[in-house]
Design an enzyme around this catalytic site. Structure first.
Site, PDB file in Angstrom:
ATOM      1  N   HIS A  96      51.835  56.599  22.688  1.00  0.00           N
ATOM      2  CA  HIS A  96      51.785  55.140  22.530  1.00  0.00           C
ATOM      3  C   HIS A  96      50.753  54.766  21.484  1.00  0.00           C
ATOM      4  O   HIS A  96      49.732  55.419  21.329  1.00  0.00           O
ATOM      5  CB  HIS A  96      51.484  54.429  23.857  1.00  0.00           C
ATOM      6  CG  HIS A  96      50.277  54.958  24.574  1.00  0.00           C
ATOM      7  ND1 HIS A  96      50.301  56.133  25.298  1.00  0.00           N
ATOM      8  CD2 HIS A  96      49.014  54.483  24.677  1.00  0.00           C
ATOM      9  CE1 HIS A  96      49.103  56.351  25.815  1.00  0.00           C
ATOM     10  NE2 HIS A  96      48.301  55.369  25.454  1.00  0.00           N
ATOM     11  N   HIS A  98      48.355  51.644  20.273  1.00  0.00           N
ATOM     12  CA  HIS A  98      47.770  50.353  20.654  1.00  0.00           C
ATOM     13  C   HIS A  98      47.680  49.482  19.405  1.00  0.00           C
ATOM     14  O   HIS A  98      47.162  49.930  18.373  1.00  0.00           O
ATOM     15  CB  HIS A  98      46.350  50.520  21.180  1.00  0.00           C
ATOM     16  CG  HIS A  98      46.214  51.337  22.439  1.00  0.00           C
ATOM     17  ND1 HIS A  98      46.007  50.745  23.675  1.00  0.00           N
ATOM     18  CD2 HIS A  98      46.229  52.667  22.664  1.00  0.00           C
ATOM     19  CE1 HIS A  98      45.888  51.707  24.596  1.00  0.00           C
ATOM     20  NE2 HIS A  98      46.029  52.886  24.006  1.00  0.00           N
TER      21      HIS A  98
END
Ligand code: DGP
Length: 110
Positions: A96, A98
């Site tokens: 992931h 951010h």
């Protein structure tokens, strides 16, 4: 399926989605560290950035750039972070990115 973000992709866990296409999903972080804090994830599971190739990283980065503009944080500046591994602070083992913005960032990070 044991992976938290795979379950979010499957809709088994609700999320505040801000973008979705064939390859990428983006949703608001449950514990925001800035006024804008969005997670951009690949729909295909990779444990971390170490497993992912340039095509998916490029797609995620393009989504992050578009969201930075649509969230109104592009002009003042923003940060893109990929925490990796234990010392990198990665708590969810699904790659992931951010996207953080809306406040002044510190350097070096803690
Ligand atoms: P990291 O520490 O880099 O692995 O970031 C994981 C992020 O995931 C952390 O900022 C909090 C967020 N997060 C954890 N669980 C959930 C959840 O169920 N929903 C959402 N939207 N975010 C979550």
């Amino acid at each position: 399926m044991n992976c938290l973000f795979c379950r979010i992709i499957e809709g088994q866990i609700p999320s505040s989605k801000v973008y979705e296409d064939e390859y990428v999903l983006a949703f608001r972080d449950i514990d925001p560290q800035a006024p804008t804090h969005i997670l951009i994830i690949p729909k295909k599971h990779y444990d971390s950035v170490l497993e992912a190739g340039p095509r998916i990283i490029g797609r995620m980065t393009e989504v992050a750039k578009k969201l930075a503009v649509s969230e109104g944080i592009a002009e003042n500046g923003f940060r893109i972070v990929i925490n990796t591994g234990e010392e990198g602070g990665q708590s969810v083992k699904h790659l992931h990115m951010h996207l953080l913005g809306g406040r002044s960032m510190q350097w070096p990070p803690g």
